[in-house]
Design a protein around this motif. Structure first.
Motif, PDB file in Angstrom:
ATOM      1  N   TYR A   1      33.089  -1.528  21.747  1.00  0.00           N
ATOM      2  CA  TYR A   1      32.957  -0.088  22.490  1.00  0.00           C
ATOM      3  C   TYR A   1      32.024   0.383  22.454  1.00  0.00           C
ATOM      4  CZ  TYR A   1      30.810   0.250  17.478  1.00  0.00           C
ATOM      5  OH  TYR A   1      29.505  -0.103  15.772  1.00  0.00           O
ATOM      6  N   TRP A   2      30.505  -0.342  21.869  1.00  0.00           N
ATOM      7  CA  TRP A   2      29.432   0.236  22.480  1.00  0.00           C
ATOM      8  C   TRP A   2      29.190   0.371  23.719  1.00  0.00           C
ATOM      9  CZ3 TRP A   2      25.287  -2.608  24.019  1.00  0.00           C
ATOM     10  CH2 TRP A   2      23.640  -1.972  24.683  1.00  0.00           C
TER      11      TRP A   2
ATOM     12  N   GLY B   1      31.872   0.273  26.209  1.00  0.00           N
ATOM     13  CA  GLY B   1      32.840   0.841  26.971  1.00  0.00           C
ATOM     14  C   GLY B   1      31.438   2.120  26.895  1.00  0.00           C
ATOM     15  N   MET B   2      30.753   2.524  26.284  1.00  0.00           N
ATOM     16  CA  MET B   2      30.371   3.471  25.895  1.00  0.00           C
ATOM     17  C   MET B   2      29.053   3.320  27.586  1.00  0.00           C
ATOM     18  SD  MET B   2      30.235   5.184  22.834  1.00  0.00           S
ATOM     19  CE  MET B   2      29.159   3.996  21.877  1.00  0.00           C
ATOM     20  N   VAL B   3      28.212   2.683  27.593  1.00  0.00           N
ATOM     21  CA  VAL B   3      27.130   2.330  28.140  1.00  0.00           C
ATOM     22  C   VAL B   3      28.049   1.687  29.587  1.00  0.00           C
ATOM     23  CG1 VAL B   3      25.485  -0.133  29.405  1.00  0.00           C
ATOM     24  CG2 VAL B   3      25.868   0.990  26.234  1.00  0.00           C
TER      25      VAL B   3
ATOM     26  N   VAL C   1      30.405   3.385  30.414  1.00  0.00           N
ATOM     27  CA  VAL C   1      30.645   4.843  31.174  1.00  0.00           C
ATOM     28  C   VAL C   1      29.321   5.530  32.137  1.00  0.00           C
ATOM     29  CG1 VAL C   1      31.892   6.434  30.629  1.00  0.00           C
ATOM     30  CG2 VAL C   1      32.549   4.748  29.630  1.00  0.00           C
ATOM     31  N   ILE C   2      28.839   5.351  30.753  1.00  0.00           N
ATOM     32  CA  ILE C   2      27.440   6.060  30.966  1.00  0.00           C
ATOM     33  C   ILE C   2      26.761   5.556  32.504  1.00  0.00           C
ATOM     34  CG2 ILE C   2      24.942   6.356  30.709  1.00  0.00           C
ATOM     35  CD1 ILE C   2      25.458   6.212  27.653  1.00  0.00           C
TER      36      ILE C   2
ATOM     37  N   ALA D   1      35.895   8.570  33.606  1.00  0.00           N
ATOM     38  CA  ALA D   1      35.583   7.424  32.855  1.00  0.00           C
ATOM     39  C   ALA D   1      36.697   7.322  31.607  1.00  0.00           C
ATOM     40  CB  ALA D   1      34.181   8.497  31.766  1.00  0.00           C
ATOM     41  N   VAL D   2      37.741   7.814  32.263  1.00  0.00           N
ATOM     42  CA  VAL D   2      38.763   8.231  30.675  1.00  0.00           C
ATOM     43  C   VAL D   2      40.613   7.899  31.450  1.00  0.00           C
ATOM     44  CG1 VAL D   2      37.532   8.992  29.130  1.00  0.00           C
ATOM     45  CG2 VAL D   2      38.534  10.793  30.484  1.00  0.00           C
TER      46      VAL D   2
ATOM     47  N   THR E   1      35.962  -4.111  29.692  1.00  0.00           N
ATOM     48  CA  THR E   1      34.729  -4.047  28.002  1.00  0.00           C
ATOM     49  C   THR E   1      35.770  -5.204  26.986  1.00  0.00           C
ATOM     50  OG1 THR E   1      34.131  -1.910  28.951  1.00  0.00           O
ATOM     51  CG2 THR E   1      34.597  -2.285  26.441  1.00  0.00           C
TER      52      THR E   1
ATOM     53  N   VAL F   1      37.719   5.335  23.365  1.00  0.00           N
ATOM     54  CA  VAL F   1      36.765   5.466  24.140  1.00  0.00           C
ATOM     55  C   VAL F   1      37.093   5.804  25.366  1.00  0.00           C
ATOM     56  CG1 VAL F   1      34.273   4.562  25.336  1.00  0.00           C
ATOM     57  CG2 VAL F   1      34.902   4.335  23.110  1.00  0.00           C
ATOM     58  N   PHE F   2      37.724   5.255  26.305  1.00  0.00           N
ATOM     59  CA  PHE F   2      38.435   5.286  27.316  1.00  0.00           C
ATOM     60  C   PHE F   2      39.507   6.689  27.487  1.00  0.00           C
ATOM     61  CE2 PHE F   2      36.348   1.596  27.528  1.00  0.00           C
ATOM     62  CZ  PHE F   2      35.624   1.978  29.003  1.00  0.00           C
TER      63      PHE F   2
END
Length: 314
Positions: A145-146, A148-150, A152-153, A164-165, A188, A260-261
């Motif tokens: 999940y981390w 995935g956020m990276v 996205v950024i 992103a989503v 991811t 997350v997505f």
């Protein structure tokens, strides 16, 4: 082979019943009132009892379980408390999205894992082995999940290359307008199976290459290509078992990635059902995922027996 498959099917029946029982009990022993999400704050006692009777929550748990099983066998998983739509419709729509995501992630993870594992096994104790092993360890260690956020950024916020989503508008098609929504969540999710398959295949290949029959094949003058085919055949049953388990884990463990997505799959549906305390939807989603995992293991067992006859004899 037919008798082996029939025997495995017989074993599946009690497993399915036990899975359904555990699923039902775990959902019902959780604290909270499932009708809170649809009852107005000033709801009268009569209205609460009326809704409780309509959803069957006024009956003893064994009776509720029996009725739920009988309806489930007929394809009726109940009605969602939050949306009022049939649970089976909601779940199957989400299962299709999760199967798509898990299938792509599994393909990417398994392809990269097998390739890295073979390279690491054949070139043991070299820089190739160390590089592949390092990637595998990173894959199973980094929280997905981390990651995935990276991603996205970097790729959505900073570079603006990918959305992103979401999953795109309209029915899903294999066009770039929809595929671009799949890239980040699939990448991811592929990291963990890639790491596990890499380490498994590396260990299998290293063990097989040290066996006497490989030395005998080389002594007979067989080329490395034919020896490689023998190594693949001997490693395939265990590798297939690991891949099957990983596909099941991707189906059932996608809740964080899909959240997350905002991918509209079973993980996202489970997350919504948990927070809304939607018992019928929660039960139906968990049951379908559990049954998928059970029958996926059955398919893996059959595939292993087809590849390696020693499994049938044992």
């Amino acid at each position: 082979m037919i008798s082996y498959v029939l025997k495995r099917l017989v074993y599946v029946v009690p497993i399915v019943f036990f899975v359904a029982l555990v699923c039902f009990l775990l959902v019902h022993i959780a604290p909270g009132d499932p009708l809170v999400s649809i009852l107005p704050p000033d709801a009268s006692v009569a209205l609460q009892e009326q809704l409780r009777t309509a959803y069957g929550f006024d009956r003893p748990l064994p009776v509720q379980f029996g009725l739920w099983i009988m309806k489930a066998l007929g394809g009726d998983l109940g009605t969602s408390i939050a949306t009022g739509r049939p649970v089976l419709t909601e779940v199957m729509r989400a299962v299709g999205n999760t199967l798509l995501l898990a299938g792509v992630a599994a393909f990417l993870g398994f392809l990269a894992g097998v390739a890295l594992g073979l390279l690491a096994g054949y070139f043991r104790d070299t820089w190739v082995d160390r590089l592949a092993t390092g990637l595998a360890i990173a894959g199973v260690s980094v929280p997905h999940y981390w990651l995935g956020m990276v991603l996205v950024i970097v790729f959505s916020v900073q570079l603006g290359w990918l959305p992103a989503v979401g999953a795109g508008s309209g029915s899903w098609r294999f066009t770039w307008d929809h595929i671009q929504y799949l890239v980040l969540p699939a990448a991811t999710m592929a990291v963990i199976p890639m790491g596990i398959v890499t380490r498994t295949v590396r260990a299998l290949v290293g063990d097989i290459l040290n066996q006497d029959f490989v030395e005998a094949l080389r002594a007979k003058g067989l080329g490395e290509g034919r020896i490689f085919a023998h190594v693949i055949k001997n490693a395939a049953p265990t590798a297939i078992a690991v891949m099957g388990l990983q596909l099941g884990y991707l189906m059932g463990g996608s809740i964080l990635i899909e959240t997350v997505f905002s991918w509209p799959g079973t993980g996202f549906l489970l997350n919504s059902a948990i927070f809304q305390r939607d018992l019928p939807l929660l039960q139906g989603t968990i049951l379908v995922l559990a049954l998928f995992f059970v029958f996926l293991n059955l398919l893996v067992d059959v595939a292993q027996a087809a590849i390696d006859p020693r499994i049938k004899r044992s």
